[in-house]
Motif scaffolding. Structure first.
Motif, mmCIF file in Angstrom:
data_model
loop_
_atom_site.group_PDB
_atom_site.id
_atom_site.type_symbol
_atom_site.label_atom_id
_atom_site.label_comp_id
_atom_site.label_asym_id
_atom_site.label_seq_id
_atom_site.Cartn_x
_atom_site.Cartn_y
_atom_site.Cartn_z
ATOM 1 N N ARG A 21 -1.870 -4.844 -0.073
ATOM 2 C CA ARG A 21 -0.506 -4.894 0.526
ATOM 3 C C ARG A 21 0.384 -4.720 -0.671
ATOM 4 O O ARG A 21 1.483 -3.771 -0.740
ATOM 5 C CB ARG A 21 -0.033 -6.259 0.872
ATOM 6 C CG ARG A 21 1.320 -6.294 1.558
ATOM 7 C CD ARG A 21 1.694 -7.699 2.047
ATOM 8 N NE ARG A 21 0.465 -8.272 2.994
ATOM 9 C CZ ARG A 21 -0.078 -9.230 2.460
ATOM 10 N NH1 ARG A 21 0.576 -10.104 1.586
ATOM 11 N NH2 ARG A 21 -0.775 -9.699 3.551
ATOM 12 N N ALA A 22 -0.001 -5.182 -2.167
ATOM 13 C CA ALA A 22 0.947 -4.939 -3.297
ATOM 14 C C ALA A 22 1.055 -3.403 -3.584
ATOM 15 O O ALA A 22 2.075 -2.815 -3.803
ATOM 16 C CB ALA A 22 0.356 -6.054 -4.382
ATOM 17 N N GLU A 23 -0.192 -2.870 -3.525
ATOM 18 C CA GLU A 23 -0.367 -1.464 -3.809
ATOM 19 C C GLU A 23 0.474 -0.711 -2.895
ATOM 20 O O GLU A 23 1.234 0.366 -3.391
ATOM 21 C CB GLU A 23 -1.560 -0.979 -3.754
ATOM 22 C CG GLU A 23 -2.507 -0.975 -4.800
ATOM 23 C CD GLU A 23 -3.925 -0.410 -4.462
ATOM 24 O OE1 GLU A 23 -4.278 0.696 -4.527
ATOM 25 O OE2 GLU A 23 -4.602 -1.286 -4.112
ATOM 26 N N LEU A 24 0.412 -0.930 -1.522
ATOM 27 C CA LEU A 24 1.063 -0.061 -0.535
ATOM 28 C C LEU A 24 2.801 -0.446 -0.652
ATOM 29 O O LEU A 24 3.365 0.744 -0.740
ATOM 30 C CB LEU A 24 0.633 -0.298 0.889
ATOM 31 C CG LEU A 24 1.381 0.159 1.912
ATOM 32 C CD1 LEU A 24 1.352 1.788 1.841
ATOM 33 C CD2 LEU A 24 1.244 -0.272 3.420
ATOM 34 N N GLU A 25 3.365 -1.619 -0.989
ATOM 35 C CA GLU A 25 4.506 -1.579 -1.061
ATOM 36 C C GLU A 25 5.016 -0.997 -2.248
ATOM 37 O O GLU A 25 6.043 -0.429 -2.052
ATOM 38 C CB GLU A 25 4.997 -3.153 -1.204
ATOM 39 C CG GLU A 25 4.546 -3.972 0.047
ATOM 40 C CD GLU A 25 4.659 -5.414 0.078
ATOM 41 O OE1 GLU A 25 4.840 -6.021 1.007
ATOM 42 O OE2 GLU A 25 4.954 -6.286 -0.982
ATOM 43 N N MET B 159 0.668 0.729 12.434
ATOM 44 C CA MET B 159 1.257 0.325 11.104
ATOM 45 C C MET B 159 2.463 0.869 11.272
ATOM 46 O O MET B 159 3.009 1.731 11.808
ATOM 47 C CB MET B 159 0.628 0.783 9.975
ATOM 48 C CG MET B 159 1.135 0.495 8.903
ATOM 49 S SD MET B 159 0.049 -0.608 7.933
ATOM 50 C CE MET B 159 0.905 -1.593 6.985
ATOM 51 N N GLY B 160 3.836 -0.057 10.941
ATOM 52 C CA GLY B 160 5.116 0.047 10.990
ATOM 53 C C GLY B 160 5.754 -0.453 9.464
ATOM 54 O O GLY B 160 5.212 -1.579 8.814
ATOM 55 N N ALA B 161 6.793 0.120 9.242
ATOM 56 C CA ALA B 161 7.219 -0.722 7.840
ATOM 57 C C ALA B 161 8.883 -0.497 8.131
ATOM 58 O O ALA B 161 9.370 0.415 8.675
ATOM 59 C CB ALA B 161 7.047 0.075 6.724
ATOM 60 N N LEU C 80 -6.458 -4.341 6.348
ATOM 61 C CA LEU C 80 -6.770 -3.067 6.849
ATOM 62 C C LEU C 80 -5.835 -2.059 6.896
ATOM 63 O O LEU C 80 -6.266 -0.763 6.683
ATOM 64 C CB LEU C 80 -7.513 -3.588 8.284
ATOM 65 C CG LEU C 80 -8.293 -2.511 8.814
ATOM 66 C CD1 LEU C 80 -9.829 -2.333 8.005
ATOM 67 C CD2 LEU C 80 -8.921 -2.813 10.285
ATOM 68 N N GLY C 81 -4.752 -2.230 7.587
ATOM 69 C CA GLY C 81 -3.748 -1.246 7.891
ATOM 70 C C GLY C 81 -2.953 -0.859 6.595
ATOM 71 O O GLY C 81 -2.940 0.574 6.181
ATOM 72 N N CYS C 82 -3.089 -1.657 5.496
ATOM 73 C CA CYS C 82 -2.518 -1.294 4.244
ATOM 74 C C CYS C 82 -3.529 -0.342 3.383
ATOM 75 O O CYS C 82 -2.929 0.820 2.933
ATOM 76 C CB CYS C 82 -2.257 -2.303 3.267
ATOM 77 S SG CYS C 82 -0.984 -3.466 3.732
ATOM 78 N N ALA C 83 -4.677 -0.504 3.526
ATOM 79 C CA ALA C 83 -5.763 0.445 3.253
ATOM 80 C C ALA C 83 -5.703 1.742 3.817
ATOM 81 O O ALA C 83 -5.812 2.772 3.133
ATOM 82 C CB ALA C 83 -7.032 -0.168 3.120
#
Ligand SMILES: *Cc1c(COP(=O)(O)O)cnc(C)c1O
Length: 386
Positions: free
Chosen positions: A80-84, A251-253, A277-280
């Motif tokens: 999550r940290a990476e995706l953010e 996934m959404g943001a 899972l979604g973040c990966a």
């Protein structure tokens, strides 16, 4: 019993179905249970920009599933940290709320806008589509989606899209936000004009309202830029993303711009939001889009595709329009029979409104496959279907 019979027996009934059962996909092609092959211009309704069965995303999902599938946001998480970090860097917006679908991304944006401005009004556009939950539905224009569920959320209004005067009149000291698509998708593939979108931003700034852009459909390379707002140099206050965000995984943001700070704690949340899972999947999908320059590919192939479609001579065509690989052909008639006929020619496409054919192929589509689509469209539109 066929797949179709089995599903028909148990489905809620809220969807009109086409008669085929899709069982497999690769890149821009899909196959049905009778092994018929199609060029897929539905593309998971725009959620599979990186192509079906993308090995990079499949591998990331498999690996993460064996490591840690779920992790509520009460804990920190590496993926999550990476995706953010990734999302905020590609959008140029400092913060992000993660969720699981487009309507949730819009719902969060509406709530954040009301919180941040302490105002309630949301100005959206005629022909706009923002989702099916109550907040997003209140911003959606189409009567048949809205009317069965009224009363909807108060203080939503609709202006005419691409009409600066109508927007100017609607935004006042009670307006929390203006909520717009950069290219209207469901409403008929209608690109916003540079004048309208820049004016919308200016009007919002002048009057203390926020600009929410709904890029659920236009995001992640579809229109020829990573995000469609980047064509116009806009700086949205809130940006809604979903569809192709995680290569087809749900996934959404909601990205939060520089004029807003962090949201107060506890005001919103989601059990599955930001799951590893979604973040990966999303990290792998974004990496794939960047490595393969799919936004540039969408710009080039989209221009070529639209050029070819414009050369089709048919009295049924009113207009061909779009941006990148988000392409619409507005007909002078209802599209449903033509969509059915296209399917017989091995092409899956979408409607947008009642009279527009919409094409959202995966951005990895080969030019030769788009040529097949052009041929099928020319053939299907060569004569009127009664
Ligand atoms: C599809 C779409 C939505 C809704 O997304 P869901 O994931 O179906 O909830 C919202 N806004 C736009 C512009 C869309 O195209």
């Amino acid at each position: 019993m066929t797949i179709q019979e089995l599903e028909s027996q148990f489905t809620s009934g809220v969807y009109t179905k086409r008669p085929i059962a899709l069982v497999r996909g690769k890149g821009a092609r899909v196959w049905d249970s009778d092994e018929n092959e199609y060029v897929d211009c539905v593309g998971g309704q725009g959620s599979v920009n990186i192509g079906h069965a993308n090995p990079a995303v499949a591998e990331a999902i498999a690996k993460q599933a064996q490591t840690l599938i779920t992790c509520p946001e009460m804990f920190y998480n590496d993926r999550r940290a990476e995706l953010e970090q990734k999302l905020t860097s590609i959008a140029g917006m400092p913060r992000v709320f993660l969720c699981n679908s487009g309507t949730e991304a819009v719902e969060a944006a509406i709530k954040f806008a009301r919180l941040a401005t302490k105002r309630t009004g949301i100005v959206a556009a005629m022909r706009g589509f923002h989702g099916r939950t109550f907040g997003a539905l209140s911003a959606t224009w189409e009567k048949k989606y809205r009317e069965p569920f009224e009363p909807l959320v108060p203080d939503f209004s609709h202006i005419s899209y691409n009409d600066v005067a109508s927007l100017d009149e609607a935004v006042d000291h009670k307006t929390a936000a203006v909520l717009l698509e950069v290219v209207q998708g469901e409403g008929g593939v209608r690109p916003g004009t540079a004048e309208f979108l820049t004016k919308a931003q200016e009007i919002c700034r002048d009057r203390g309202a926020l600009l929410i852009l709904d890029e659920v459909q236009t995001g992640f390379g579809r229109t020829g830029k990573m995000f469609a707002f980047q064509h116009y140099g806009l700086e949205p206050d809130l940006l809604c993303l979903a569809k192709s965000m995680a290569g087809g995984f749900p996934m959404g943001a909601t990205l939060i711009g520089t004029r807003l700070g962090a949201m107060p704690s506890q005001v919103h949340g989601s059990t599955f939001g930001g799951n590893p899972l979604g973040c990966a999947a999303s990290l792998a999908a974004i990496d794939f889009i960047e490595r393969n320059q799919l936004a540039d590919r969408a710009a080039e192939l989209g221009a070529w595709f639209m050029g070819q479609l414009k050369q089709i001579e048919s009295p049924l065509i009113r207009e061909v329009r779009g941006l990148g690989l988000m392409v619409g052909i507005e007909l002078k008639q209802k599209v449903t029979p033509y969509l059915q006929e296209l399917m017989k020619h091995g092409v899956l496409a979408l409607p947008a409104g009642l009279t527009t054919l919409r094409f959202l192929p995966p951005l990895v589509v080969e030019q030769s496959d788009l040529a097949r689509v052009v041929e099928a469209v020319a053939s299907v539109l060569s004569q009127e279907i009664k």
